[in-house]
Design a protein around this motif. Structure first.
Motif, short mmCIF file in Angstrom:
data_model
loop_
_atom_site.label_atom_id
_atom_site.label_comp_id
_atom_site.label_asym_id
_atom_site.label_seq_id
_atom_site.Cartn_x
_atom_site.Cartn_y
_atom_site.Cartn_z
N THR A 1 -47.94 34.20 24.76
CA THR A 1 -47.69 35.44 24.68
C THR A 1 -47.35 36.32 25.50
OG1 THR A 1 -49.11 35.16 22.51
CG2 THR A 1 -48.24 36.86 22.13
N LYS B 1 -44.07 36.60 26.64
CA LYS B 1 -43.23 36.69 25.71
C LYS B 1 -43.24 38.18 25.27
CE LYS B 1 -40.77 35.79 21.30
NZ LYS B 1 -40.31 34.79 21.45
N LEU B 2 -44.04 38.91 25.43
CA LEU B 2 -43.74 40.36 25.45
C LEU B 2 -43.29 40.38 26.65
CD1 LEU B 2 -47.69 41.01 24.72
CD2 LEU B 2 -45.82 41.54 23.33
N ASP C 1 -37.76 42.73 17.90
CA ASP C 1 -38.39 41.12 18.33
C ASP C 1 -39.83 42.27 19.29
OD1 ASP C 1 -37.05 40.23 17.13
OD2 ASP C 1 -35.51 39.47 18.81
N TYR C 2 -39.62 42.61 19.85
CA TYR C 2 -40.85 43.13 20.34
C TYR C 2 -41.84 44.01 19.89
CZ TYR C 2 -44.13 45.68 24.41
OH TYR C 2 -45.23 46.27 25.15
N LEU D 1 -43.84 41.71 17.03
CA LEU D 1 -44.47 40.66 17.78
C LEU D 1 -46.02 41.39 17.56
CD1 LEU D 1 -45.54 38.01 19.19
CD2 LEU D 1 -44.64 38.99 21.02
N LYS E 1 -47.55 41.47 14.39
CA LYS E 1 -48.03 40.14 14.13
C LYS E 1 -49.18 40.32 14.94
CE LYS E 1 -47.37 35.41 14.59
NZ LYS E 1 -46.55 34.37 15.61
#
Length: 85
Positions: free
Chosen positions: A26, A29-30, A75-76, A79, A82
């Motif tokens: 994660t 991804k960030l 998208d950031y 995420l 979430k």
């Protein structure tokens, strides 16, 4: 400042309020979404095999090649929302 840019900056602040750190995937991804949103496509040579951390960062960022800054920001933000629940 655009609304999306303001939300992106707020998400950067919000991620620091998590009670526990996200897992490494994660975090990658960030990182990669942040870099794509702020710097565009990855550039330069891919780090060598023995440079595990920087190679993983490079590869994660390269997965977003061609994605627009606005899409990467969205998208950031998604995420982070979430992760915050």
């Amino acid at each position: 400042m655009s609304d999306l840019k303001a939300q992106f900056e707020q998400a950067q602040k919000d991620i620091l309020t998590l009670s526990e750190a996200p897992d490494n995937q994660t975090k990658l991804k960030l990182y990669s979404l942040f870099k794509q949103a702020s710097s565009g496509d990855v550039a330069g040579d891919r780090p060598g095999m023995m440079d595990f951390v920087n190679r993983a960062k490079y590869d994660a960022w390269a997965e977003h090649k061609g994605k627009s800054a606005d899409q990467a920001m969205q998208d950031y933000i998604g995420l982070v929302k979430k992760l915050l629940g």
